[in-house]
Design a protein around this motif. Structure first.
Motif, PDB file in Angstrom:
ATOM      1  N   PHE A   1       0.849  -1.191   0.000  1.00  0.00           N
ATOM      2  CA  PHE A   1       0.000   0.000   0.000  1.00  0.00           C
ATOM      3  C   PHE A   1       0.890   1.248   0.000  1.00  0.00           C
ATOM      4  N   LYS A   2       0.405   2.291  -0.666  1.00  0.00           N
ATOM      5  CA  LYS A   2       1.138   3.556  -0.657  1.00  0.00           C
ATOM      6  C   LYS A   2       0.163   4.714  -0.836  1.00  0.00           C
ATOM      7  N   ASP A   3       0.397   5.795  -0.074  1.00  0.00           N
ATOM      8  CA  ASP A   3      -0.401   7.016  -0.202  1.00  0.00           C
ATOM      9  C   ASP A   3       0.274   7.972  -1.176  1.00  0.00           C
ATOM     10  N   PHE A   4      -0.523   8.525  -2.092  1.00  0.00           N
ATOM     11  CA  PHE A   4      -0.030   9.518  -3.046  1.00  0.00           C
ATOM     12  C   PHE A   4      -0.744  10.841  -2.787  1.00  0.00           C
ATOM     13  N   PRO A   5      -0.036  11.843  -2.261  1.00  0.00           N
ATOM     14  CA  PRO A   5      -0.680  13.141  -2.026  1.00  0.00           C
ATOM     15  C   PRO A   5      -0.881  13.904  -3.329  1.00  0.00           C
ATOM     16  N   ALA A   6      -1.802  14.856  -3.302  1.00  0.00           N
ATOM     17  CA  ALA A   6      -1.998  15.739  -4.453  1.00  0.00           C
ATOM     18  C   ALA A   6      -0.794  16.668  -4.583  1.00  0.00           C
ATOM     19  N   LYS A   7      -0.396  16.943  -5.826  1.00  0.00           N
ATOM     20  CA  LYS A   7       0.720  17.855  -6.087  1.00  0.00           C
ATOM     21  C   LYS A   7       0.320  18.818  -7.199  1.00  0.00           C
ATOM     22  N   ASN A   8       0.692  20.086  -7.031  1.00  0.00           N
ATOM     23  CA  ASN A   8       0.456  21.045  -8.106  1.00  0.00           C
ATOM     24  C   ASN A   8       1.257  20.620  -9.334  1.00  0.00           C
ATOM     25  N   SER A   9       0.570  20.468 -10.456  1.00  0.00           N
ATOM     26  CA  SER A   9       1.193  19.852 -11.632  1.00  0.00           C
ATOM     27  C   SER A   9       0.721  20.526 -12.910  1.00  0.00           C
ATOM     28  N   ILE A  10       1.508  20.322 -13.969  1.00  0.00           N
ATOM     29  CA  ILE A  10       1.041  20.642 -15.318  1.00  0.00           C
ATOM     30  C   ILE A  10       0.331  19.401 -15.843  1.00  0.00           C
ATOM     31  N   HIS A  11      -0.891  19.596 -16.324  1.00  0.00           N
ATOM     32  CA  HIS A  11      -1.740  18.482 -16.742  1.00  0.00           C
ATOM     33  C   HIS A  11      -1.876  18.452 -18.255  1.00  0.00           C
ATOM     34  N   ALA A  12      -1.849  17.244 -18.807  1.00  0.00           N
ATOM     35  CA  ALA A  12      -2.091  17.058 -20.237  1.00  0.00           C
ATOM     36  C   ALA A  12      -3.026  15.875 -20.433  1.00  0.00           C
ATOM     37  N   ILE A  13      -3.845  15.954 -21.465  1.00  0.00           N
ATOM     38  CA  ILE A  13      -4.690  14.832 -21.883  1.00  0.00           C
ATOM     39  C   ILE A  13      -4.014  14.171 -23.075  1.00  0.00           C
ATOM     40  N   TYR A  14      -3.775  12.880 -22.934  1.00  0.00           N
ATOM     41  CA  TYR A  14      -3.160  12.102 -24.014  1.00  0.00           C
ATOM     42  C   TYR A  14      -4.207  11.167 -24.590  1.00  0.00           C
ATOM     43  N   ASN A  15      -4.349  11.157 -25.911  1.00  0.00           N
ATOM     44  CA  ASN A  15      -5.208  10.199 -26.606  1.00  0.00           C
ATOM     45  C   ASN A  15      -4.350   9.375 -27.551  1.00  0.00           C
ATOM     46  N   GLY A  16      -4.361   8.055 -27.348  1.00  0.00           N
ATOM     47  CA  GLY A  16      -3.566   7.187 -28.203  1.00  0.00           C
ATOM     48  C   GLY A  16      -3.183   5.920 -27.471  1.00  0.00           C
ATOM     49  N   ASN A  17      -2.421   5.074 -28.156  1.00  0.00           N
ATOM     50  CA  ASN A  17      -1.958   3.826 -27.553  1.00  0.00           C
ATOM     51  C   ASN A  17      -1.062   4.137 -26.356  1.00  0.00           C
TER      52      ASN A  17
ATOM     53  N   GLY B   1     -10.759  -1.932 -29.140  1.00  0.00           N
ATOM     54  CA  GLY B   1     -11.224  -0.649 -29.649  1.00  0.00           C
ATOM     55  C   GLY B   1     -10.103   0.110 -30.331  1.00  0.00           C
ATOM     56  N   ASP B   2     -10.442   1.252 -30.890  1.00  0.00           N
ATOM     57  CA  ASP B   2      -9.481   2.090 -31.601  1.00  0.00           C
ATOM     58  C   ASP B   2      -8.590   2.796 -30.588  1.00  0.00           C
ATOM     59  N   SER B   3      -7.315   2.438 -30.563  1.00  0.00           N
ATOM     60  CA  SER B   3      -6.406   2.973 -29.543  1.00  0.00           C
ATOM     61  C   SER B   3      -6.208   4.480 -29.666  1.00  0.00           C
ATOM     62  N   ARG B   4      -6.531   5.055 -30.814  1.00  0.00           N
ATOM     63  CA  ARG B   4      -6.375   6.505 -30.964  1.00  0.00           C
ATOM     64  C   ARG B   4      -7.284   7.271 -30.016  1.00  0.00           C
ATOM     65  N   PHE B   5      -8.321   6.596 -29.496  1.00  0.00           N
ATOM     66  CA  PHE B   5      -9.276   7.272 -28.624  1.00  0.00           C
ATOM     67  C   PHE B   5      -9.110   6.879 -27.155  1.00  0.00           C
ATOM     68  N   TRP B   6      -8.097   6.063 -26.847  1.00  0.00           N
ATOM     69  CA  TRP B   6      -7.806   5.800 -25.446  1.00  0.00           C
ATOM     70  C   TRP B   6      -7.316   7.096 -24.808  1.00  0.00           C
ATOM     71  N   ARG B   7      -7.666   7.277 -23.552  1.00  0.00           N
ATOM     72  CA  ARG B   7      -7.282   8.519 -22.863  1.00  0.00           C
ATOM     73  C   ARG B   7      -6.440   8.201 -21.633  1.00  0.00           C
ATOM     74  N   ALA B   8      -5.419   9.017 -21.440  1.00  0.00           N
ATOM     75  CA  ALA B   8      -4.648   9.010 -20.196  1.00  0.00           C
ATOM     76  C   ALA B   8      -4.486  10.454 -19.748  1.00  0.00           C
ATOM     77  N   ASP B   9      -4.574  10.661 -18.436  1.00  0.00           N
ATOM     78  CA  ASP B   9      -4.309  11.984 -17.867  1.00  0.00           C
ATOM     79  C   ASP B   9      -2.893  11.983 -17.310  1.00  0.00           C
ATOM     80  N   ILE B  10      -2.114  12.947 -17.757  1.00  0.00           N
ATOM     81  CA  ILE B  10      -0.689  13.010 -17.418  1.00  0.00           C
ATOM     82  C   ILE B  10      -0.433  14.237 -16.548  1.00  0.00           C
ATOM     83  N   TYR B  11       0.340  14.040 -15.466  1.00  0.00           N
ATOM     84  CA  TYR B  11       0.669  15.132 -14.554  1.00  0.00           C
ATOM     85  C   TYR B  11       2.180  15.149 -14.317  1.00  0.00           C
ATOM     86  N   LEU B  12       2.800  16.310 -14.512  1.00  0.00           N
ATOM     87  CA  LEU B  12       4.194  16.506 -14.121  1.00  0.00           C
ATOM     88  C   LEU B  12       4.229  17.570 -13.032  1.00  0.00           C
ATOM     89  N   PRO B  13       4.690  17.208 -11.821  1.00  0.00           N
ATOM     90  CA  PRO B  13       4.616  18.131 -10.684  1.00  0.00           C
ATOM     91  C   PRO B  13       5.540  19.339 -10.832  1.00  0.00           C
TER      92      PRO B  13
END
Length: 297
Positions: A229-245, A283-295
């Motif tokens: 188990f591990k706790d991940f605190p919230a961090k102020n980050s730059i956020h991007a939406i990635y669509n693709g494989n 499904g079509d991997s071009r429409f998969w979504r990931a949310d990316i955060y760099l603190p």
């Protein structure tokens, strides 16, 4: 006398050119082309590209996103290749490839006479590479939305390390272990699967990271080796939406790095990825979504 002087000057210039071409010039020949994407994106794709003729590739030195020095061979001829990457604009990179063959004098003589088969074969490989780079841009999309807190979570995690382009394969191999752990301990998912990168080794193109399932309340009743188990605190980050494989979601990290540098934001190279789709459902991997955060630092 005047004619004699002209001949002497011509021969002197010819000798100087010969000395420069056969002795002083630092490479046998160069091949240049433009590629879609930022230098970091093109750099990553070239490291992972599967060539048809260029083989026995050994990376001698890497300056991330700027230069790659390699040893390689084409049909038994050993080569030293230097890749240089220069940003032309936000969507285009100029790539210059400097090539030295093992027999430099013979190579340069063959180039003068138009009989260099190695250059022709390598040029064909680079044409295929350029085409592949153009096709890649249609397979994914990155949208940087701005600065937000990353989602906090308590997770069940497994520690992993591998080449950056192999993280998707790692997740597919370990997702069953995490799912079985959740089932045996009667834990419910409290969010989407995520990876947390703790060390992004750019020169080695390697990451040390955790693959995690967010959980609600619960405890470990049935321990499993390597799962914790591990706790991940919230961090102020730059956020991007990635669509693709998800194999290529790390290309979004590079977009965020570029955005941060151009907007004078200091960030840590510890990306968080949250995967919104399950690749096992297809499904079509071009429409998969990931949310990316760099603190932010």
């Amino acid at each position: 006398m005047h004619k004699t002087n002209l001949i002497r000057i011509f021969l002197l210039l010819l000798a100087v050119l010969g000395i420069w071409y056969f002795i002083l010039k630092s490479y046998d020949y160069s091949i240049s082309f433009k590629a879609a994407g930022l230098p970091g994106e093109v750099y990553q794709k070239i490291l992972a590209f599967d060539y048809e003729n260029l083989g026995n590739i050994n990376d001698l030195n890497r300056t991330p996103f700027n230069e790659i020095e390699q040893q390689a061979s084409v049909e038994g001829t050993n080569l030293e290749i230097t890749w240089l990457f220069e940003e032309e604009n936000d969507s285009t990179t100029r790539v210059k490839v400097l090539v030295n063959e093992e027999n430099t004098f013979l190579s340069r003589l063959q180039l003068l006479t138009g009989s260099s088969t190695t250059q022709e074969i390598l040029s064909q490989d680079l044409k295929r590479l350029k085409w592949a780079l153009e096709m890649d841009t249609e397979q994914y999309k990155v949208e940087i939305t701005g600065m937000v807190p990353s989602p906090a979570a308590t997770c069940a995690c497994i520690s992993l390390e591998n080449k950056i382009e192999k993280k998707a394969g790692d997740m597919m191999q370990t997702i069953g272990r995490l799912a079985e752990f959740m089932k045996q301990n009667e834990l419910e998912m409290a969010g989407k699967p995520r990876i947390q990168v703790n060390n992004w080794d750019l020169p080695a193109n390697k990451i040390f990271y955790e693959f995690c399932f967010p959980i609600g309340t619960g405890s470990i009743k049935v321990p499993a080796k390597g799962i914790y188990f591990k706790d991940f605190p919230a961090k102020n980050s730059i956020h991007a939406i990635y669509n693709g494989n998800y194999m290529y979601s790390h290309l979004a990290w590079i977009r965020i790095l570029d955005y941060a540098e151009k907007n004078n934001h200091e960030i840590t190279k510890t990306p968080l990825e949250i995967f919104q789709e399950n690749p096992e459902l297809g499904g079509d991997s071009r429409f998969w979504r990931a949310d990316i955060y760099l603190p932010l630092k």
